[in-house]
Write a protein that holds these residues in place. Structure first.
Motif, PDB file in Angstrom:
ATOM      1  N   ILE A 132       0.836  -1.199   0.000  1.00  0.00           N
ATOM      2  CA  ILE A 132       0.000   0.000   0.000  1.00  0.00           C
ATOM      3  C   ILE A 132       0.875   1.255   0.000  1.00  0.00           C
ATOM      4  CG2 ILE A 132      -1.625   1.354   1.377  1.00  0.00           C
ATOM      5  CD1 ILE A 132      -2.839  -1.296   2.324  1.00  0.00           C
ATOM      6  N   GLY A 133       1.885   1.274   0.866  1.00  0.00           N
ATOM      7  CA  GLY A 133       2.759   2.439   0.947  1.00  0.00           C
ATOM      8  C   GLY A 133       3.535   2.681  -0.335  1.00  0.00           C
ATOM      9  N   ARG A 134       4.045   1.618  -0.936  1.00  0.00           N
ATOM     10  CA  ARG A 134       4.839   1.791  -2.153  1.00  0.00           C
ATOM     11  C   ARG A 134       3.952   2.106  -3.355  1.00  0.00           C
ATOM     12  NH1 ARG A 134       7.294  -2.431  -4.000  1.00  0.00           N
ATOM     13  NH2 ARG A 134       6.316  -4.014  -2.710  1.00  0.00           N
ATOM     14  N   GLN A 135       2.734   1.563  -3.363  1.00  0.00           N
ATOM     15  CA  GLN A 135       1.811   1.864  -4.454  1.00  0.00           C
ATOM     16  C   GLN A 135       1.476   3.352  -4.475  1.00  0.00           C
ATOM     17  OE1 GLN A 135       1.053  -0.795  -6.295  1.00  0.00           O
ATOM     18  NE2 GLN A 135      -0.214   0.224  -7.842  1.00  0.00           N
ATOM     19  N   LEU A 136       1.422   3.950  -3.293  1.00  0.00           N
ATOM     20  CA  LEU A 136       1.127   5.375  -3.193  1.00  0.00           C
ATOM     21  C   LEU A 136       2.395   6.233  -3.179  1.00  0.00           C
ATOM     22  CD1 LEU A 136      -1.731   5.255  -0.529  1.00  0.00           C
ATOM     23  CD2 LEU A 136      -1.949   5.609  -2.988  1.00  0.00           C
ATOM     24  N   ARG A 137       3.543   5.604  -3.308  1.00  0.00           N
ATOM     25  CA  ARG A 137       4.838   6.299  -3.314  1.00  0.00           C
ATOM     26  C   ARG A 137       5.006   7.181  -2.081  1.00  0.00           C
ATOM     27  NH1 ARG A 137       4.886   8.311  -9.652  1.00  0.00           N
ATOM     28  NH2 ARG A 137       4.635   6.246 -10.592  1.00  0.00           N
ATOM     29  N   MET A 138       4.700   6.606  -0.961  1.00  0.00           N
ATOM     30  CA  MET A 138       4.778   7.346   0.295  1.00  0.00           C
ATOM     31  C   MET A 138       6.220   7.463   0.750  1.00  0.00           C
ATOM     32  SD  MET A 138       1.459   5.566   2.097  1.00  0.00           S
ATOM     33  CE  MET A 138       1.572   6.490   3.614  1.00  0.00           C
ATOM     34  N   HIS A 139       6.454   8.357   1.723  1.00  0.00           N
ATOM     35  CA  HIS A 139       7.785   8.559   2.246  1.00  0.00           C
ATOM     36  C   HIS A 139       8.271   7.291   2.946  1.00  0.00           C
ATOM     37  CE1 HIS A 139       7.861  12.747   1.239  1.00  0.00           C
ATOM     38  NE2 HIS A 139       6.795  13.013   1.957  1.00  0.00           N
ATOM     39  N   ARG A 140       9.565   7.175   3.036  1.00  0.00           N
ATOM     40  CA  ARG A 140      10.191   6.007   3.652  1.00  0.00           C
ATOM     41  C   ARG A 140       9.640   5.743   5.063  1.00  0.00           C
ATOM     42  NH1 ARG A 140      15.631   3.939   2.787  1.00  0.00           N
ATOM     43  NH2 ARG A 140      16.414   2.792   4.592  1.00  0.00           N
ATOM     44  N   ALA A 141       9.508   6.780   5.866  1.00  0.00           N
ATOM     45  CA  ALA A 141       9.022   6.610   7.232  1.00  0.00           C
ATOM     46  C   ALA A 141       7.583   6.117   7.251  1.00  0.00           C
ATOM     47  CB  ALA A 141       9.144   7.925   7.994  1.00  0.00           C
ATOM     48  N   ASP A 142       6.745   6.581   6.322  1.00  0.00           N
ATOM     49  CA  ASP A 142       5.348   6.154   6.283  1.00  0.00           C
ATOM     50  C   ASP A 142       5.218   4.713   5.814  1.00  0.00           C
ATOM     51  OD1 ASP A 142       4.519   8.629   7.164  1.00  0.00           O
ATOM     52  OD2 ASP A 142       4.269   9.437   5.147  1.00  0.00           O
ATOM     53  N   VAL A 143       6.059   4.301   4.877  1.00  0.00           N
ATOM     54  CA  VAL A 143       6.034   2.900   4.432  1.00  0.00           C
ATOM     55  C   VAL A 143       6.435   1.983   5.583  1.00  0.00           C
ATOM     56  CG1 VAL A 143       7.031   1.217   2.834  1.00  0.00           C
ATOM     57  CG2 VAL A 143       6.495   3.519   2.030  1.00  0.00           C
ATOM     58  N   ARG A 144       7.472   2.369   6.325  1.00  0.00           N
ATOM     59  CA  ARG A 144       7.893   1.582   7.481  1.00  0.00           C
ATOM     60  C   ARG A 144       6.771   1.505   8.519  1.00  0.00           C
ATOM     61  NH1 ARG A 144      11.327   3.433  10.577  1.00  0.00           N
ATOM     62  NH2 ARG A 144      12.397   1.517  11.195  1.00  0.00           N
ATOM     63  N   LEU A 145       6.030   2.595   8.675  1.00  0.00           N
ATOM     64  CA  LEU A 145       4.921   2.606   9.629  1.00  0.00           C
ATOM     65  C   LEU A 145       3.825   1.639   9.200  1.00  0.00           C
ATOM     66  CD1 LEU A 145       3.493   3.770  12.112  1.00  0.00           C
ATOM     67  CD2 LEU A 145       2.653   5.617  10.654  1.00  0.00           C
ATOM     68  N   LEU A 146       3.505   1.602   7.915  1.00  0.00           N
ATOM     69  CA  LEU A 146       2.472   0.683   7.428  1.00  0.00           C
ATOM     70  C   LEU A 146       2.926  -0.772   7.538  1.00  0.00           C
ATOM     71  CD1 LEU A 146       1.002   2.543   4.324  1.00  0.00           C
ATOM     72  CD2 LEU A 146       0.016   2.289   6.600  1.00  0.00           C
ATOM     73  N   VAL A 147       4.213  -1.013   7.376  1.00  0.00           N
ATOM     74  CA  VAL A 147       4.739  -2.364   7.624  1.00  0.00           C
ATOM     75  C   VAL A 147       4.487  -2.753   9.082  1.00  0.00           C
ATOM     76  CG1 VAL A 147       6.865  -3.729   7.795  1.00  0.00           C
ATOM     77  CG2 VAL A 147       6.456  -2.313   5.793  1.00  0.00           C
ATOM     78  N   GLY A 148       4.734  -1.809   9.995  1.00  0.00           N
ATOM     79  CA  GLY A 148       4.445  -2.063  11.401  1.00  0.00           C
ATOM     80  C   GLY A 148       2.959  -2.275  11.648  1.00  0.00           C
ATOM     81  N   CYS A 149       2.108  -1.536  10.946  1.00  0.00           N
ATOM     82  CA  CYS A 149       0.656  -1.714  11.096  1.00  0.00           C
ATOM     83  C   CYS A 149       0.238  -3.118  10.678  1.00  0.00           C
ATOM     84  CB  CYS A 149      -0.084  -0.676  10.255  1.00  0.00           C
ATOM     85  SG  CYS A 149       0.033   1.015  10.884  1.00  0.00           S
ATOM     86  N   GLY A 150       0.787  -3.609   9.579  1.00  0.00           N
ATOM     87  CA  GLY A 150       0.445  -4.956   9.132  1.00  0.00           C
ATOM     88  C   GLY A 150       0.859  -6.015  10.132  1.00  0.00           C
ATOM     89  N   ALA A 151       2.070  -5.867  10.691  1.00  0.00           N
ATOM     90  CA  ALA A 151       2.540  -6.829  11.688  1.00  0.00           C
ATOM     91  C   ALA A 151       1.736  -6.730  12.977  1.00  0.00           C
ATOM     92  CB  ALA A 151       4.023  -6.594  11.965  1.00  0.00           C
ATOM     93  N   ALA A 152       1.410  -5.497  13.400  1.00  0.00           N
ATOM     94  CA  ALA A 152       0.617  -5.311  14.618  1.00  0.00           C
ATOM     95  C   ALA A 152      -0.753  -5.950  14.475  1.00  0.00           C
ATOM     96  CB  ALA A 152       0.480  -3.824  14.924  1.00  0.00           C
ATOM     97  N   GLY A 153      -1.388  -5.734  13.329  1.00  0.00           N
ATOM     98  CA  GLY A 153      -2.695  -6.333  13.098  1.00  0.00           C
ATOM     99  C   GLY A 153      -2.636  -7.850  13.100  1.00  0.00           C
ATOM    100  N   ALA A 154      -1.590  -8.406  12.480  1.00  0.00           N
ATOM    101  CA  ALA A 154      -1.472  -9.861  12.405  1.00  0.00           C
ATOM    102  C   ALA A 154      -1.265 -10.478  13.781  1.00  0.00           C
ATOM    103  CB  ALA A 154      -0.315 -10.230  11.474  1.00  0.00           C
ATOM    104  N   ILE A 155      -0.350  -9.930  14.570  1.00  0.00           N
ATOM    105  CA  ILE A 155      -0.056 -10.500  15.885  1.00  0.00           C
ATOM    106  C   ILE A 155      -1.202 -10.230  16.855  1.00  0.00           C
ATOM    107  CG2 ILE A 155       1.520 -10.428  17.842  1.00  0.00           C
ATOM    108  CD1 ILE A 155       2.611 -11.843  15.381  1.00  0.00           C
ATOM    109  N   GLY A 156      -1.765  -9.033  16.829  1.00  0.00           N
ATOM    110  CA  GLY A 156      -2.889  -8.733  17.699  1.00  0.00           C
ATOM    111  C   GLY A 156      -4.076  -9.640  17.437  1.00  0.00           C
ATOM    112  N   ALA A 157      -4.359  -9.909  16.157  1.00  0.00           N
ATOM    113  CA  ALA A 157      -5.466 -10.801  15.808  1.00  0.00           C
ATOM    114  C   ALA A 157      -5.151 -12.248  16.154  1.00  0.00           C
ATOM    115  CB  ALA A 157      -5.770 -10.669  14.312  1.00  0.00           C
ATOM    116  N   ALA A 158      -3.907 -12.665  15.965  1.00  0.00           N
ATOM    117  CA  ALA A 158      -3.536 -14.055  16.223  1.00  0.00           C
ATOM    118  C   ALA A 158      -3.646 -14.405  17.703  1.00  0.00           C
ATOM    119  CB  ALA A 158      -2.123 -14.309  15.726  1.00  0.00           C
TER     120      ALA A 158
END
Length: 589
Positions: free
Chosen positions: A158-184
């Motif tokens: 999602i972050g790279r598709q929107l060509r977001m800044h490096r820090a925002d892409v890293r944040l979305l990577v963290g969001c994906g991991a947080a959602g996965a572990i929190g749900a698991a």
């Protein structure tokens, strides 16, 4: 799952829509939170799909139920055939991927630390498939590695598709991991701090809203689909005596040592399997046979061990049984990873921690009556901290699992001591230890990739004053009579590098006009290859105490000159940029 990913890859969003959405995200942080929620929905969907698929595969081993580690017995023929055939299928699948030369999966921690959050969605989907196959056939590993891998990759896409800044892409990577572990784990706070401690590497106030929202939304998806386990009712004491914190602290140290032994045992097992004279694609099948043999002794070694962990929390096994199960589960997990199965040790470490706590309580019982349930929870979280390296993650997991503040206080003591002990005695969590074995010096998801992108070839000064190495001091003074340049490079007749001298030394009264300039070259003079990173260059300056070093190619030709002062200035600029990103200050433009 692969069909959905192929559809996403081939049916692109209209460029105008992407450009408009990109502009909104860059100008209004609320849109970033909306993207975090979208990432959480996708991560929760990943958890639901992978869990249901794995439970369906578990019926091959146990037609009556899909929860393997909670079985009392397992049919010998199924215990031997299913893991071995699953291992054979996985081995052939993995061998084909390696032969294709396009399979280069990047872990979420590595992606955020080195690549600015860039992850391949295709490779991550393949890792998730490998994890499903491994766990589905009964390998003694958890699904959390596949959950976080694919969830983080979706955030990255999602972050790279929107060509977001490096820090925002890293944040979305963290969001994906947080959602996965929190749900698991049915623990949104634990999922959020998993992202902060492991994936992003630091906690920031600006990241709290998107990370927490992604974790909560993902949990809602899993609850909606019914892919979450019922809560565990752990018997918790109303209070813990102050004197009990001393053995609890000791248990934290014990779990750290068990965790270190487990990580080293996995590495040793991998080396043993490497030396076995069998084709690489057949080794998971051998590992499956060995895990199946262990399952004949106790089915609790199968899969992630989640049901066995729940049973251990509700009714902790006695000392000798707990010790035996601890050895069996640790051996099964080491064999599973060592033979080539895909998966993580997060789930497994929880069950191993419960068993460690039970053993500790049994040993302690003649000296002090400490509730076994307390030791089980404290041991569970202490060992998980040793393996995954996230103390706050496990503290919140204990709070969300038990709802007991006194028990959470005990877990806090254990988690902190476990983390400190591992850092002092070993220095790595399981993820960072495996990076270390691959030659990567990564301690967390803190962004250090910019240091590798800044090579000396990009920072060096290409216009370099030179002199022939046969020149004497008098001739050099005539050529450079003033205080500039500060450094002069000496070259031989073939124009290859000989050394660097300082202008201030050249005009020193210690040398007469007939002194050869090569005598001014200091001892320990070294050069830097053009591909040297900023971090290595800084180490070189510190080691040699030289103010400037020449950049020389493989043929010995001088390409440029790099000064320590300039490198330190660039380093400070990048640190300031990183600080601004952590503080939530957006880039211009």
């Amino acid at each position: 799952m692969t069909g959905l990913l192929e559809h996403m890859r081939t049916h692109t969003t209209p460029p105008r829509f992407l450009a408009a959405l990109r502009a909104l995200v860059r100008t209004n942080s609320l849109w970033l939170i909306a993207l975090a929620a979208l990432t959480g929905i996708l991560a929760g969907s990943v958890v639901s799909i992978m869990t249901s698929t794995t439970l369906f595969a578990h019926h091959l081993l146990s037609p009556a139920t899909g929860r393997l580690s909670g079985l009392a017995t397992v049919e010998p023929m199924r215990a031997l055939l299913v893991p071995s055939l699953g291992g054979l299928l996985l081995g052939l699948f993995s061998y084909a991927l390696v032969r294709s030369k396009r399979f280069r999966p990047v872990d979420p921690v590595e992606a955020n630390a080195l690549h600015g959050g860039r992850m391949s969605l295709r490779d991550s989907a393949l890792v998730a498939c490998q994890t499903i196959l491994s766990n589905g056939c009964g390998a003694s590993l958890g699904l959390e590695a596949g959950f976080s891998q694919l969830g983080a990759a979706l955030g990255s896409r999602i972050g790279r598709q929107l060509r977001m800044h490096r820090a925002d892409v890293r944040l979305l990577v963290g969001c994906g991991a947080a959602g996965a572990i929190g749900a698991a784990f049915d623990a949104p706070l634990a999922g959020a701090f998993y992202a902060f401690e492991l994936i992003i590497g630091t906690y920031t106030l600006t990241a709290l809203a998107p990370i927490a929202l992604a974790s909560v939304v993902a949990l809602g998806v899993v609850h909606t689909t019914g892919m979450v386990l019922p809560p565990v009712q752990v018997p918790a004491p109303e209070s813990i005596p102050p004197l009990a914190f001393l053995p609890i602290a000791g248990l934290g140290i014990v779990t750290a040592l068990v965790g270190v032994a487990l990580m080293k045992g996995v590495t040793l097992t991998e080396r043993i399997f490497t030396k076995i004279p069998l084709p690489v694609w057949s080794k998971p099948a051998l590992g499956g046979v060995l895990v199946g043999l262990l399952a004949l002794v106790s089915p609790s070694v199968l899969s992630s061990g989640h049901m066995a962990m729940r049973a251990g929390l509700l009714s902790t096994p006695p000392l000798l049984l707990a010790l035996g199960l601890l050895g069996l589960k640790a051996l099964a997990s080491a064999i599973s990873i060592g033979s080539g199965f895909r998966g993580g040790l997060f789930f497994a470490s929880l069950y191993l921690g419960v068993l460690t706590g039970a053993v500790f309580a049994g040993v302690l019982s003649p000296l002090m009556a400490l509730p076994v349930s307390v030791c089980a929870i404290v041991g569970m979280c202490g060992l998980a901290v040793a393996v995954i390296g996230g103390p706050m993650t496990m503290i919140f997991l204990a709070l969300e699992t038990t709802g007991s503040l006194p028990l959470t206080s005990a877990v806090m003591v254990s988690a902190i001591l476990s983390s400190l002990t591992v850092r002092r005695t070993f220095g790595y969590s399981f993820a960072t230890w495996r990076f270390h074995l691959r030659g990567e010096n990564i301690r967390s998801g803190v962004d250090v990739g910019w240091m590798r992108n800044l090579t000396v070839e990009r920072m060096m000064r290409t216009e370099v004053p030179t002199l022939p190495a046969t020149t004497n001091v008098g001739e050099a003074r005539d050529a450079y009579p003033g205080a500039t340049p500060r450094y002069i490079v000496l070259r031989d007749a073939q124009r290859r590098y000989v050394g660097v001298i300082e202008n201030v030394s050249l005009h020193s009264r210690r040398y007469n006009d007939t002194t050869p300039v090569v005598e001014l070259v200091q001892e320990g003079d070294i050069t830097l290859p053009p591909c040297t990173s900023l971090s290595v260059a800084l180490d070189s300056f510190e080691r040699t105490t030289r103010p400037a070093l020449a950049v020389v190619n493989e043929d010995g030709m001088v390409m440029g000159l790099l000064s320590e002062r300039y490198v330190l200035r660039r380093y400070a600029e990048e640190l300031e940029r990183t600080r601004r990103e952590l503080a939530g200050e957006k880039h211009k433009g």
